[in-house]
Scaffold this active site. Sequence first.
Site, PDB file in Angstrom:
ATOM      1  N   GLY A  44       0.843  -1.180   0.000  1.00  0.00           N
ATOM      2  CA  GLY A  44       0.000   0.000   0.000  1.00  0.00           C
ATOM      3  C   GLY A  44       0.880   1.232   0.000  1.00  0.00           C
ATOM      4  O   GLY A  44       1.755   1.381   0.863  1.00  0.00           O
ATOM      5  N   ALA A 232      15.918   6.129 -13.479  1.00  0.00           N
ATOM      6  CA  ALA A 232      17.367   6.264 -13.666  1.00  0.00           C
ATOM      7  C   ALA A 232      17.787   7.679 -14.009  1.00  0.00           C
ATOM      8  O   ALA A 232      18.975   8.021 -13.904  1.00  0.00           O
ATOM      9  CB  ALA A 232      17.831   5.304 -14.758  1.00  0.00           C
ATOM     10  N   GLY A 234      16.792  10.242 -12.330  1.00  0.00           N
ATOM     11  CA  GLY A 234      16.789  11.027 -11.102  1.00  0.00           C
ATOM     12  C   GLY A 234      15.417  11.594 -10.790  1.00  0.00           C
ATOM     13  O   GLY A 234      14.403  10.910 -10.920  1.00  0.00           O
ATOM     14  N   ALA A 235      15.377  12.842 -10.391  1.00  0.00           N
ATOM     15  CA  ALA A 235      14.111  13.480 -10.012  1.00  0.00           C
ATOM     16  C   ALA A 235      14.232  14.972 -10.224  1.00  0.00           C
ATOM     17  O   ALA A 235      15.340  15.533 -10.268  1.00  0.00           O
ATOM     18  CB  ALA A 235      13.766  13.173  -8.560  1.00  0.00           C
ATOM     19  N   GLY A 258       7.663  -0.083  -4.177  1.00  0.00           N
ATOM     20  CA  GLY A 258       7.595   0.884  -3.085  1.00  0.00           C
ATOM     21  C   GLY A 258       8.682   1.931  -3.069  1.00  0.00           C
ATOM     22  O   GLY A 258       8.702   2.779  -2.171  1.00  0.00           O
ATOM     23  N   ALA A 259       9.587   1.920  -4.055  1.00  0.00           N
ATOM     24  CA  ALA A 259      10.674   2.900  -4.043  1.00  0.00           C
ATOM     25  C   ALA A 259      10.149   4.330  -4.107  1.00  0.00           C
ATOM     26  O   ALA A 259      10.663   5.234  -3.436  1.00  0.00           O
ATOM     27  CB  ALA A 259      11.638   2.634  -5.197  1.00  0.00           C
ATOM     28  N   GLY A 260       9.112   4.540  -4.910  1.00  0.00           N
ATOM     29  CA  GLY A 260       8.535   5.873  -5.001  1.00  0.00           C
ATOM     30  C   GLY A 260       7.906   6.328  -3.698  1.00  0.00           C
ATOM     31  O   GLY A 260       7.927   7.524  -3.364  1.00  0.00           O
ATOM     32  N   ASP A 261       7.365   5.389  -2.936  1.00  0.00           N
ATOM     33  CA  ASP A 261       6.759   5.726  -1.648  1.00  0.00           C
ATOM     34  C   ASP A 261       7.836   6.089  -0.621  1.00  0.00           C
ATOM     35  O   ASP A 261       7.637   6.985   0.209  1.00  0.00           O
ATOM     36  CB  ASP A 261       5.919   4.562  -1.143  1.00  0.00           C
TER      37      ASP A 261
END
Length: 319
Positions: A44, A232, A234-235, A258-261
């Site tokens: 979740g 890959a 970045g952000a 879940g990496a984004g969470d």
Amino acid sequence: MPRTIDLLVIGDANPDLILGPLRAPLGFGQREQLVDDGVLTLGGSAAITACGAARLGLSVVFAGRVGDDDAGRYVRDRLAERGVDVGALRLDRGLSTPLTVSLTRGAGRAIVTAQGSLGAVSGADVPERLLTGARHVHSASFFLMPALARDLGGLFHRARAAGATTSLDTNDDPAGGWMSPEVAEVLRETDLLLPNAQEARRLAGAVEDAELDIVARHLTRLGPAVAIKDGAAGALYDDGATTARTPAFPVEPVDTVGAGDSFDAGFIAARLHGRTPREALAVAGVCGALSTRRPGGTAAQPTWAQVHTPSPITGALPS
């Protein structure tokens, strides 16, 4: 009024069963397919973000609803083990707990979710004292919880009126509708939007290869600052006046679920620690990357000290 908790998280929580990697297309007709690994873990988007923020040292309360069944008690216990206050997590005797199966193949994954209690989560599950007592309010999986989606704009409005900041990670829209009056209303009350690149483009109504700088600036005109996760690459961050970028943090991923969470948790924690958006973006990138070192979304989430260990990419982040 004094803030009594750092972070209130509203949204989805469920067991995740992660299986893979598949080496052929998924077959039906009672054909059994074997994979190397399987793990049962807490899932979740909202729950993973709550755990990541607690791991970073924030006081975190989770508000939502699961079934009063073995799966629901599993969710409650895993959240509590990771330091999240579950006093506002309702166990519903009339509904089952949502369940998600993630099938991995290469860098991609197919996600199948049984909705269970997701459709029943609403603003009524969020105690007013938490809205007025939190420094920050975060929600996720907007499109999976239609009752909460209708109420979220009002919840965010009351939280902001009481002095809190707000953030939203919509996650995917299974129906493909994306922008709607409900979404627009919530974005007007959202301080920070946290999509991945694909979600950002779809929310903006942009083509698949649209430049993210243009997409981000468009989304800021709807109300929030935007921090976009771009794998890959970045952000990037844009608040309508200033922009920032961070490269991807190098790590050999075991599982990207879940990496984004965890990225969301890092950005929120850094901002609550008084860091600038540029610094928060770097912290978030490290949190997302380090979370991929073990299967599932929560097992490898870093502490604040681990995030601030100097690296060739981030240098020594201010602690």
